[in-house]
Write a protein that holds these residues in place. Structure first.
Motif, PDB file in Angstrom:
ATOM      1  N   UNK A 110       0.695  -1.229   0.041  1.00  0.00           N
ATOM      2  CA  UNK A 110       0.078  -0.067   0.140  1.00  0.00           C
ATOM      3  C   UNK A 110       0.675   1.129   0.075  1.00  0.00           C
ATOM      4  N   UNK A 111       1.895   1.276   0.630  1.00  0.00           N
ATOM      5  CA  UNK A 111       2.757   2.453   0.531  1.00  0.00           C
ATOM      6  C   UNK A 111       3.650   2.547  -0.640  1.00  0.00           C
ATOM      7  N   UNK A 112       3.531   3.584  -1.453  1.00  0.00           N
ATOM      8  CA  UNK A 112       4.278   3.701  -2.587  1.00  0.00           C
ATOM      9  C   UNK A 112       5.323   4.729  -2.454  1.00  0.00           C
ATOM     10  N   UNK A 113       6.646   4.293  -2.477  1.00  0.00           N
ATOM     11  CA  UNK A 113       7.936   5.098  -2.620  1.00  0.00           C
ATOM     12  C   UNK A 113       7.983   5.972  -3.836  1.00  0.00           C
ATOM     13  N   UNK A 114       7.947   5.167  -4.625  1.00  0.00           N
ATOM     14  CA  UNK A 114       8.044   5.711  -6.338  1.00  0.00           C
ATOM     15  C   UNK A 114       7.465   4.536  -7.240  1.00  0.00           C
ATOM     16  N   UNK A 115       6.797   5.362  -8.183  1.00  0.00           N
ATOM     17  CA  UNK A 115       6.059   4.350  -9.324  1.00  0.00           C
ATOM     18  C   UNK A 115       6.190   5.066 -10.507  1.00  0.00           C
ATOM     19  N   UNK A 116       7.491   5.269 -11.176  1.00  0.00           N
ATOM     20  CA  UNK A 116       8.117   5.720 -12.168  1.00  0.00           C
ATOM     21  C   UNK A 116       7.240   5.173 -13.298  1.00  0.00           C
ATOM     22  N   UNK A 117       6.555   5.732 -14.239  1.00  0.00           N
ATOM     23  CA  UNK A 117       5.809   4.931 -15.488  1.00  0.00           C
ATOM     24  C   UNK A 117       4.459   4.416 -15.347  1.00  0.00           C
ATOM     25  N   UNK A 118       4.205   4.269 -13.895  1.00  0.00           N
ATOM     26  CA  UNK A 118       2.736   3.954 -13.359  1.00  0.00           C
ATOM     27  C   UNK A 118       2.650   2.186 -13.584  1.00  0.00           C
ATOM     28  N   UNK A 119       3.913   1.642 -13.565  1.00  0.00           N
ATOM     29  CA  UNK A 119       3.543   0.109 -13.953  1.00  0.00           C
ATOM     30  C   UNK A 119       2.816  -0.637 -12.474  1.00  0.00           C
ATOM     31  N   UNK A 120       2.902  -0.153 -11.400  1.00  0.00           N
ATOM     32  CA  UNK A 120       2.676  -0.768 -10.293  1.00  0.00           C
ATOM     33  C   UNK A 120       1.308  -0.473 -10.184  1.00  0.00           C
ATOM     34  N   UNK A 121       0.494  -1.399  -9.828  1.00  0.00           N
ATOM     35  CA  UNK A 121      -1.085  -1.049  -9.192  1.00  0.00           C
ATOM     36  C   UNK A 121      -1.265  -1.488  -7.828  1.00  0.00           C
ATOM     37  N   UNK A 122      -1.335  -0.543  -6.928  1.00  0.00           N
ATOM     38  CA  UNK A 122      -1.596  -0.707  -5.400  1.00  0.00           C
ATOM     39  C   UNK A 122      -2.688  -1.605  -5.002  1.00  0.00           C
ATOM     40  N   UNK A 123      -3.836  -1.559  -6.172  1.00  0.00           N
ATOM     41  CA  UNK A 123      -5.152  -2.038  -6.032  1.00  0.00           C
ATOM     42  C   UNK A 123      -4.850  -3.621  -6.039  1.00  0.00           C
ATOM     43  N   UNK A 124      -4.064  -4.082  -6.964  1.00  0.00           N
ATOM     44  CA  UNK A 124      -3.945  -5.523  -7.085  1.00  0.00           C
ATOM     45  C   UNK A 124      -2.405  -6.104  -6.690  1.00  0.00           C
ATOM     46  N   UNK A 125      -1.508  -4.948  -6.521  1.00  0.00           N
ATOM     47  CA  UNK A 125      -0.123  -5.479  -6.015  1.00  0.00           C
ATOM     48  C   UNK A 125       0.598  -6.127  -7.251  1.00  0.00           C
ATOM     49  N   UNK A 126       0.247  -5.893  -8.427  1.00  0.00           N
ATOM     50  CA  UNK A 126       0.862  -6.429  -9.525  1.00  0.00           C
ATOM     51  C   UNK A 126       1.473  -5.346 -10.344  1.00  0.00           C
ATOM     52  N   UNK A 127       2.744  -5.546 -10.819  1.00  0.00           N
ATOM     53  CA  UNK A 127       3.612  -4.382 -11.639  1.00  0.00           C
ATOM     54  C   UNK A 127       3.649  -5.237 -12.968  1.00  0.00           C
ATOM     55  N   UNK A 128       3.405  -4.262 -14.219  1.00  0.00           N
ATOM     56  CA  UNK A 128       3.146  -4.784 -15.454  1.00  0.00           C
ATOM     57  C   UNK A 128       4.597  -4.090 -16.298  1.00  0.00           C
ATOM     58  N   UNK A 129       5.234  -4.753 -16.794  1.00  0.00           N
ATOM     59  CA  UNK A 129       6.270  -4.312 -17.598  1.00  0.00           C
ATOM     60  C   UNK A 129       5.727  -3.573 -18.731  1.00  0.00           C
ATOM     61  N   UNK A 130       6.144  -2.372 -18.781  1.00  0.00           N
ATOM     62  CA  UNK A 130       5.726  -1.660 -19.951  1.00  0.00           C
ATOM     63  C   UNK A 130       6.777  -1.744 -21.346  1.00  0.00           C
ATOM     64  N   UNK A 131       8.000  -2.389 -21.045  1.00  0.00           N
ATOM     65  CA  UNK A 131       8.771  -2.700 -22.046  1.00  0.00           C
ATOM     66  C   UNK A 131       9.716  -3.974 -21.940  1.00  0.00           C
ATOM     67  N   UNK A 132      10.001  -4.440 -23.230  1.00  0.00           N
ATOM     68  CA  UNK A 132      10.795  -5.479 -22.878  1.00  0.00           C
ATOM     69  C   UNK A 132      12.208  -5.309 -22.511  1.00  0.00           C
TER      70      UNK A 132
END
Length: 223
Positions: A110-132
């Motif tokens: 729940x505590x976000x230090x940084x989320x550059x690019x918005x890849x991490x979703x605090x609602x699900x706990x899932x990070x989605x890679x934007x680029x290979x």
């Protein structure tokens, strides 16, 4: 350029030539404009040199503008591909434990230090890679058994597309509280999903001290 043209126009109206008094003008070359108009020979040569320099500088400027546009596109691509996040279990001031549960659960930090690019979703706990690319992933777990002699089970699995690729575990009955960490580099494809899973019987405990963290960042793109 305009100054040279103006000099040439003025020369046509003047009664004298470009050669200094007492100096023999150079011999004319076949096909040279100096044969038909000796007085304007120097002006024509000057104009030709200015035209040559103008062509050179225009070509150089075009090349520089092309290089600048390419560099700008590269910078924009790098900025668009930046991806990094770092999160902690909770931002609550009181100490609490997540788990244990009778079934496996995803951990939602729940505590976000940084989320550059918005890849991490605090609602699900899932990070989605934007680029290979190659990513650095890090997971730290902390647990508290609650009392001396009670078995401690601070553990979690790092998942990529639902499959465990690593884990951090500390299970014993000697420590009331303890922690464990795992750090690795993995190649992720665009769209891959990274999350943390809490196995059955495990728990994570913490408060504003942020003992439980989950982080990732792009080391370099591969496309």
């Amino acid at each position: 350029m305009r100054a040279v043209v103006m000099i040439c126009l003025l020369h046509g109206a003047l009664p004298y030539g470009w050669v200094d008094p007492g100096v023999t003008p150079p011999a004319d070359l076949p096909g040279s404009g100096c044969i038909t108009d000796r007085g304007s020979c120097g002006c024509c040569l000057m104009l030709r040199e200015v035209n040559r320099m103008s062509t050179y500088f225009n070509a150089t400027l075009n090349a520089l503008e092309k290089d600048y546009a390419q560099a700008k596109r590269s910078v924009e691509k790098i900025e668009a591909s930046r991806g990094a996040f770092s999160v902690a279990l909770t931002d609550q001031p009181y100490f609490f434990c997540f788990g244990p549960f009778t079934s496996e659960k995803l951990v939602t930090y729940q505590h976000v230090f940084i989320n550059l690019g918005g890849g991490y979703d605090p609602g699900t706990g899932v990070f989605t890679a934007a680029q290979s690319g190659v990513y650095s992933l890090a997971l730290t777990v902390f647990g508290d058994a609650g009392a001396p002699g009670v078995p401690l089970a601070a553990c979690a699995d790092l998942l990529v597309n639902g499959r465990a690729v690593s884990g951090a575990r500390e299970r014993n009955a000697q420590d009331q509280e303890d922690s464990a960490s795992t750090v690795l580099a993995l190649h992720l494809n665009a769209g891959d999903k990274v999350a943390v899973s809490l196995p059955v019987g495990c728990s994570l405990c913490g408060d504003l001290g942020h003992y439980n963290t989950f982080s990732a960042f792009l080391l370099y793109p591969t496309e």
